[in-house]
Write an enzyme that holds these catalytic residues in place. Structure first.
Site, PDB file in Angstrom:
ATOM      1  N   TYR A 132       0.823  -1.213   0.000  1.00 56.07           N
ATOM      2  CA  TYR A 132       0.000   0.000   0.000  1.00 56.07           C
ATOM      3  C   TYR A 132       0.859   1.265   0.000  1.00 56.07           C
ATOM      4  O   TYR A 132       0.388   2.340   0.357  1.00 56.07           O
ATOM      5  CB  TYR A 132      -0.915   0.027   1.236  1.00 56.07           C
ATOM      6  N   LYS A 182       6.161 -14.457   3.796  1.00 55.80           N
ATOM      7  CA  LYS A 182       6.250 -15.206   2.536  1.00 55.80           C
ATOM      8  C   LYS A 182       7.720 -15.178   2.130  1.00 55.80           C
ATOM      9  O   LYS A 182       8.058 -14.930   0.965  1.00 55.80           O
ATOM     10  CB  LYS A 182       5.335 -14.566   1.475  1.00 55.80           C
ATOM     11  N   ASP A 215       0.225 -18.463   2.685  1.00 53.54           N
ATOM     12  CA  ASP A 215      -0.631 -19.492   2.073  1.00 53.54           C
ATOM     13  C   ASP A 215      -1.013 -20.560   3.096  1.00 53.54           C
ATOM     14  O   ASP A 215      -2.179 -20.950   3.231  1.00 53.54           O
ATOM     15  CB  ASP A 215       0.043 -20.104   0.825  1.00 53.54           C
ATOM     16  N   ASP A 239      -4.903  -7.677   5.121  1.00 55.62           N
ATOM     17  CA  ASP A 239      -6.150  -7.275   4.451  1.00 55.62           C
ATOM     18  C   ASP A 239      -6.897  -8.520   4.002  1.00 55.62           C
ATOM     19  O   ASP A 239      -8.090  -8.699   4.267  1.00 55.62           O
ATOM     20  CB  ASP A 239      -5.826  -6.375   3.246  1.00 55.62           C
ATOM     21  N   ASP A 243     -10.413 -10.620   5.868  1.00 62.82           N
ATOM     22  CA  ASP A 243     -11.689 -10.949   5.216  1.00 62.82           C
ATOM     23  C   ASP A 243     -12.007 -12.430   5.430  1.00 62.82           C
ATOM     24  O   ASP A 243     -13.160 -12.800   5.662  1.00 62.82           O
ATOM     25  CB  ASP A 243     -11.651 -10.634   3.711  1.00 62.82           C
TER      26      ASP A 243
HETATM   27  C1  IPM Z   1      -9.951  -2.660   4.313  1.00 66.70           C
HETATM   28  C2  IPM Z   1     -10.312  -2.325   2.892  1.00 66.70           C
HETATM   29  C3  IPM Z   1      -9.315  -1.308   2.354  1.00 66.70           C
HETATM   30  C4  IPM Z   1      -7.931  -1.904   2.455  1.00 66.70           C
HETATM   31  C5  IPM Z   1      -9.588  -0.879   0.914  1.00 66.70           C
HETATM   32  C6  IPM Z   1     -10.959  -0.307   0.772  1.00 66.70           C
HETATM   33  C7  IPM Z   1      -8.523   0.052   0.390  1.00 66.70           C
HETATM   34  O1  IPM Z   1     -10.357  -3.460   2.116  1.00 66.70           O
HETATM   35  O2  IPM Z   1      -9.927  -1.755   5.166  1.00 66.70           O
HETATM   36  O3  IPM Z   1      -9.718  -3.835   4.599  1.00 66.70           O
HETATM   37  O4  IPM Z   1      -7.523  -2.675   1.581  1.00 66.70           O
HETATM   38  O5  IPM Z   1      -7.258  -1.589   3.429  1.00 66.70           O
HETATM   39 MN    MN Z   2     -10.045  -5.293   3.208  1.00 71.06          MN
END
Ligand code: IPM
Ligand code: MN
Length: 351
Positions: A132, A182, A215, A239, A243
């Site tokens: 990022y 990694k 992984d 990130d 999720d």
């Molecule tokens: C998160 C989101 C953000 C990220 C995006 C929207 C840029 O996915 O906060 O997890 O990748 O950090």
């Molecule tokens: Mn995210």
């Protein structure tokens, strides 16, 4: 002491879940002042910017930022995110992003035979650099010879401060830390990551550290979630893995996060992980629990720990009861219904 909080509902369901977070916080009667900013993709359509030119300077004067979601199909994602969310994280050196992954009582995650005792992790995400960093460029745009270069940047300083924060959290919990890497394929960045973590591990001899490739970590979270406590990972890896963590909790709508400016170089920012969810926006169906939980993380950060506990217990109680839940958790309640149920579930406690 009174705190001033900047509220950015943002886009899509952000505008629906933030009012529920504010509703729950208001019910606590704390000395907090809120100021709302209508920034986001509609603001962009009107002004050409996701926030005003002096937006960051404005935010700098607040004690915390409470954010809903940024991003909408009318604005390319890299424009909306680099116009608001990512500059906030970087400018205020919100260098860790804390994301609890906890299977709540009464809710059913997708893993067969696993309950709340098996899924209780705390992710510490490096929040300022890595993939990022925004380093790179494009040349020969639009031609056959087009080149795009994106260079992840990893610095000893950023890895160190993030990992140190993770070791401290591990100490407060079960003294177990997984460092996600990694370094089998990466020749430089994750090799440095490993070296920095190993260096710190010597100072935290009481914390058991495991180095796990990303992984293998994805598989481990599904197959043996009970063996995971605190996790430290780079910006992109965390990130993705958070999720997955949200999925293990049973819904992305539950996931909360705290972007912490650990040294207080600016306000910290609290936001649910789910994003603007254009598919369900405007229908009053979004789950507000991730936003309410994020508000609890904000209260704890501002020194209202007992009130934060109270909000988190209300979340547990509403989930355990199961009578008032949104569609993602198998219920039929609206966003506002769940907010109301959370207010009713608040138990008295002194702060
Ligand atoms: C998160 C989101 C953000 C990220 C995006 C929207 C840029 O996915 O906060 O997890 O990748 O950090
Ligand atoms: Mn995210």
């Amino acid at each position: 002491m009174s705190h001033r909080i900047a509220v950015i509902p943002g886009d899509g369901v952000g505008k629906e879940v933030v009012p529920e977070g504010l509703k729950v916080v208001a019910a606590l009667g704390l000395p907090l002042e809120f100021e709302e900013f209508p920034w986001g993709s509609e603001f962009y359509a009107r002004t050409g910017g996701m926030m005003p030119e002096d937006g960051l300077a404005t935010l700098a004067g607040f004690d915390a930022i409470y954010l809903g979601a940024i991003g909408w199909p009318t604005v390319p994602d890299h424009v909306s995110l680099w116009g608001c969310l990512l500059p906030i994280r970087k400018t205020f050196e919100q260098y860790v992003n804390v994301r609890p992954v906890r299977l709540l009582p009464g809710t059913r995650g997708p893993l067969a035979g696993r309950g709340p005792g098996d899924v209780d992790m705390l992710f510490i995400r490096e929040n300022t650099e890595g993939e990022y960093s925004g380093t790179g460029g494009r040349v020969h745009t639009g031609t056959e010879a087009e080149v795009a270069v994106e260079v992840p940047v990893f610095t000893r300083r950023a890895i160190e401060r993030c990992a140190r924060f993770a070791f401290e959290r591990a100490r407060e919990r079960r003294s177990r830390l997984v460092s996600v890497t990694k370094s089998n394929a990466s020749r430089y960045a994750y090799v440095l990551w490993d070296e920095v973590v190993a260096g710190l591990a010597r100072a935290y001899a009481d914390v058991q550290v495991e180095r796990v490739h990303v992984d293998a970590m994805a598989a481990r979270m599904v197959l043996r979630p009970d063996t995971i406590d605190v996790v430290v990972a780079s910006n992109l890896f965390a990130d993705i893995l958070t999720d997955l963590g949200a999925a293990l909790q049973g819904s992305l709508g539950l996931a909360a996060s705290a972007n912490l400016s650990v040294e207080g170089r600016g306000p910290s920012m609290f936001e649910p992980v789910h994003g603007s969810a254009p598919d369900i926006a405007g229908q009053g169906r979004a789950n507000p629990i991730g936003a309410v939980w994020s508000a609890a993380l904000m209260l704890r950060h501002l020194g209202h720990g007992a009130q934060a506990d109270r909000v988190e217990r209300a979340i547990d109680a509403v989930c355990e009861d199961g009578g008032v839940l949104t569609g993602d958790l198998g219920g039929a309640a609206s966003t506002a219904d769940v907010g109301d149920a959370l207010v009713r579930a608040l138990q008295p406690v002194g702060d």
